[in-house]
Scaffold this active site. Structure first.
Site, PDB file in Angstrom:
ATOM      1  N   GLU A   1      -9.953   6.984   3.604  1.00 38.03           N
ATOM      2  CA  GLU A   1     -10.809   6.059   4.326  1.00 38.03           C
ATOM      3  C   GLU A   1      -9.965   4.841   4.713  1.00 38.03           C
ATOM      4  O   GLU A   1      -8.933   4.575   4.093  1.00 38.03           O
ATOM      5  CB  GLU A   1     -11.962   5.592   3.436  1.00 38.03           C
ATOM      6  CG  GLU A   1     -11.615   4.485   2.436  1.00 38.03           C
ATOM      7  CD  GLU A   1     -10.574   4.837   1.396  1.00 38.03           C
ATOM      8  OE1 GLU A   1     -10.437   6.045   1.066  1.00 38.03           O
ATOM      9  OE2 GLU A   1      -9.851   3.939   0.918  1.00 38.03           O
TER      10      GLU A   1
ATOM     11  N   LYS B   1       0.809  -1.224   0.000  1.00 38.85           N
ATOM     12  CA  LYS B   1       0.000   0.000   0.000  1.00 38.85           C
ATOM     13  C   LYS B   1       0.840   1.271   0.000  1.00 38.85           C
ATOM     14  O   LYS B   1       0.445   2.293  -0.523  1.00 38.85           O
ATOM     15  CB  LYS B   1      -0.947   0.009   1.194  1.00 38.85           C
ATOM     16  CG  LYS B   1      -2.101  -0.962   1.036  1.00 38.85           C
ATOM     17  CD  LYS B   1      -3.183  -0.689   2.066  1.00 38.85           C
ATOM     18  CE  LYS B   1      -4.439  -1.481   1.758  1.00 38.85           C
ATOM     19  NZ  LYS B   1      -4.299  -2.903   2.148  1.00 38.85           N
TER      20      LYS B   1
ATOM     21  N   SER C   1       1.660  -9.723  -0.828  1.00 38.76           N
ATOM     22  CA  SER C   1       1.309  -8.308  -0.720  1.00 38.76           C
ATOM     23  C   SER C   1       1.650  -7.684   0.629  1.00 38.76           C
ATOM     24  O   SER C   1       1.887  -6.481   0.711  1.00 38.76           O
ATOM     25  CB  SER C   1      -0.181  -8.118  -1.020  1.00 38.76           C
ATOM     26  OG  SER C   1      -0.971  -8.955  -0.210  1.00 38.76           O
TER      27      SER C   1
HETATM   28  C1  LIG Z   1      -5.148  -3.888   1.581  1.00 39.36           C
HETATM   29  C2  LIG Z   1      -4.455  -5.155   1.325  1.00 39.36           C
HETATM   30  C3  LIG Z   1      -4.817  -6.008   0.261  1.00 39.36           C
HETATM   31  C4  LIG Z   1      -5.987  -5.750  -0.632  1.00 39.36           C
HETATM   32  O1  LIG Z   1      -5.938  -4.610  -1.395  1.00 39.36           O
HETATM   33  P1  LIG Z   1      -5.706  -4.629  -2.966  1.00 39.36           P
HETATM   34  O2  LIG Z   1      -6.033  -3.252  -3.388  1.00 39.36           O
HETATM   35  O3  LIG Z   1      -6.610  -5.655  -3.573  1.00 39.36           O
HETATM   36  O4  LIG Z   1      -4.290  -4.976  -3.188  1.00 39.36           O
HETATM   37  C5  LIG Z   1      -4.067  -7.150   0.043  1.00 39.36           C
HETATM   38  N1  LIG Z   1      -3.021  -7.469   0.844  1.00 39.36           N
HETATM   39  C6  LIG Z   1      -2.638  -6.682   1.869  1.00 39.36           C
HETATM   40  C7  LIG Z   1      -1.472  -7.102   2.699  1.00 39.36           C
HETATM   41  C8  LIG Z   1      -3.346  -5.508   2.154  1.00 39.36           C
HETATM   42  O5  LIG Z   1      -2.952  -4.749   3.186  1.00 39.36           O
END
Ligand SMILES: *Cc1c(COP(=O)(O)O)cnc(C)c1O
Length: 399
Positions: free
Chosen positions: A125, A103, A388
């Site tokens: 948000e 993010k 992610s």
């Molecule tokens: C917020 C988040 C997501 C989901 O958000 P996307 O916009 O679909 O990437 C996925 N993995 C993590 C670790 C997150 O913090």
């Protein structure tokens, strides 16, 4: 590795491939907004195009990605997972970024734009607080005051992230509207934005009206750009398949955008399946219908009357009834295949990766690990899975 971020090509080619869409992805996307927001969003789109076309902006963004976020994130060959699955699996380590997830790529990019635009305030948000923390971090870095809107129920469940945001200097504003969760936080932030259109609304995923899907896709495209170069360096060829989880779709589009033109690469999105039945899922592309929701035309989970409804997933980051309009387009054209991954499959993968590799993944990322593990079993393929984020936030939960 040095070359990956200092290379002049970085972040140049992705924007060209994004630009041709200009707010539309097939029939999806666009801007379905109240009149008062038309001017601010037009200005935002113009300023985004103007600044990202300059080498000063790109240089500063790339510098911060490298020296503040810690990019390039490693592409790690997960040997024990590879042996377990019977396919070679590389993990793109977004979990190692500052603040622990992908993010931050987007919040730094948008906050930098806010600064260039002379914004006096950043608003955002947040659901579980991940995007709120990443925004508060970027706002502190730029020295711009920050307000984060959050459902009261979420604020209670995520007390640690509320403290983090406050420590970072942000003001956390809770809302008791609706179910007092993410969807309501977005509504509260949109209402505030409509009344204060001079604020910079820093959106956290590849959703919302144009130009947000385009901007978020651009700022996250560094993931796929790096991963493509890294796999070529380490394996001498492109992967057979790539995987990412899709909530709003930002980490997924970040990885996918590096490989969309490589038609030999199979691309898979793992949705928050919940229980994988209508009414108890967050798998928007698998169970939803095209409709207008929160400023964009895309797939959305709907009730029997066709109205947007609540989603359910064990992963807060995937628990959203909407999805990026670009993913809607990629689903319809068949370029990307999306599958629901159930809560229990994700929890198993969460434990599996922790024990096989010493890496505790975010429960969101665990959905991508679960899908890859399932589809690649004994296939002898070469694959990349986007990790992610890190899973510290999920350790104390009772799965
Ligand atoms: C917020 C988040 C997501 C989901 O958000 P996307 O916009 O679909 O990437 C996925 N993995 C993590 C670790 C997150 O913090």
């Amino acid at each position: 590795m040095e070359a990956i971020v200092t290379n002049k090509q970085v972040l140049v080619s992705p924007i060209e491939s994004m630009l041709k869409y200009n707010g539309r992805y097939g029939e999806y996307g666009g801007a379905y907004i109240p009149d008062v927001l038309a001017k601010p969003l037009e200005r935002l789109a113009a300023e985004f195009d103007k600044h990202t076309a300059t080498s000063e902006f790109r240089k500063e963004f790339i510098y911060l990605l490298k020296q503040y976020v810690g990019r390039p994130s490693p592409l790690y060959r997960a040997s024990r997972l590879t042996d377990y699955v019977g396919s070679t699996i590389y993990l793109k380590r977004e979990d190692l970024n500052h603040t622990g997830a992908h993010k931050i790529n987007n919040t730094i990019g948008q906050a930098l734009l806010a600064k260039r635009m002379g914004a006096r305030e950043i608003i955002a948000e947040t659901g579980a607080g991940q995007h709120g923390v990443a925004t508060a971090t970027a706002a502190a870095l730029m020295g711009i005051p920050c307000k984060v809107f959050m459902g009261a129920k979420d604020a209670e469940r995520q007390a640690l992230n509320v403290r983090r945001m406050r420590l970072l200097g942000a003001q956390v504003i809770t809302t008791t509207m609706g179910t007092a969760t993410l969807k309501d936080a977005v509504d509260a932030a949109l209402m505030y934005y409509a009344e204060h259109p001079e604020s910079f609304y820093l959106l956290g995923s590849q959703v919302g009206p144009h130009p947000y899907p385009k901007m978020v896709g651009y700022f996250q495209s560094v993931i796929g750009q790096e991963a493509r170069e890294q796999i070529l360096l380490q394996e001498g060829r492109l992967p057979d398949s790539i995987f990412a989880c899709a909530g709003g779709g930002s980490n997924a589009i970040g990885l996918f955008s590096g490989f969309l033109d490589d038609t030999e690469v199979q691309i898979y999105g793992a949705e928050g399946g919940g229980q994988a039945v209508q009414g108890n899922t967050a798998a928007t592309l698998s169970f939803g219908k095209p409709t207008v929701f929160q400023g964009t035309y895309s797939y959305c989970l709907v009730d029997e009357n066709g109205n947007p409804c609540e989603s359910h997933s064990v992963a807060a980051g995937l628990d959203y009834p909407g999805i990026s309009p670009q993913h809607a387009y990629l689903k319809d054209t068949g370029r990307v295949k999306y599958f629901p991954v159930t809560d229990s499959e994700a929890i198993k993968a969460f434990e599996l990766l922790s024990q096989l590799e010493g890496i505790i993944p975010a429960i969101e990322s665990s959905h991508a690990v679960a899908l890859a593990t399932k589809l690649l079993k004994g296939k002898g393929q070469l694959a990349i899975v986007n990790l992610s984020g890190r899973g510290d936030k999920d350790v104390e939960r009772d799965f």
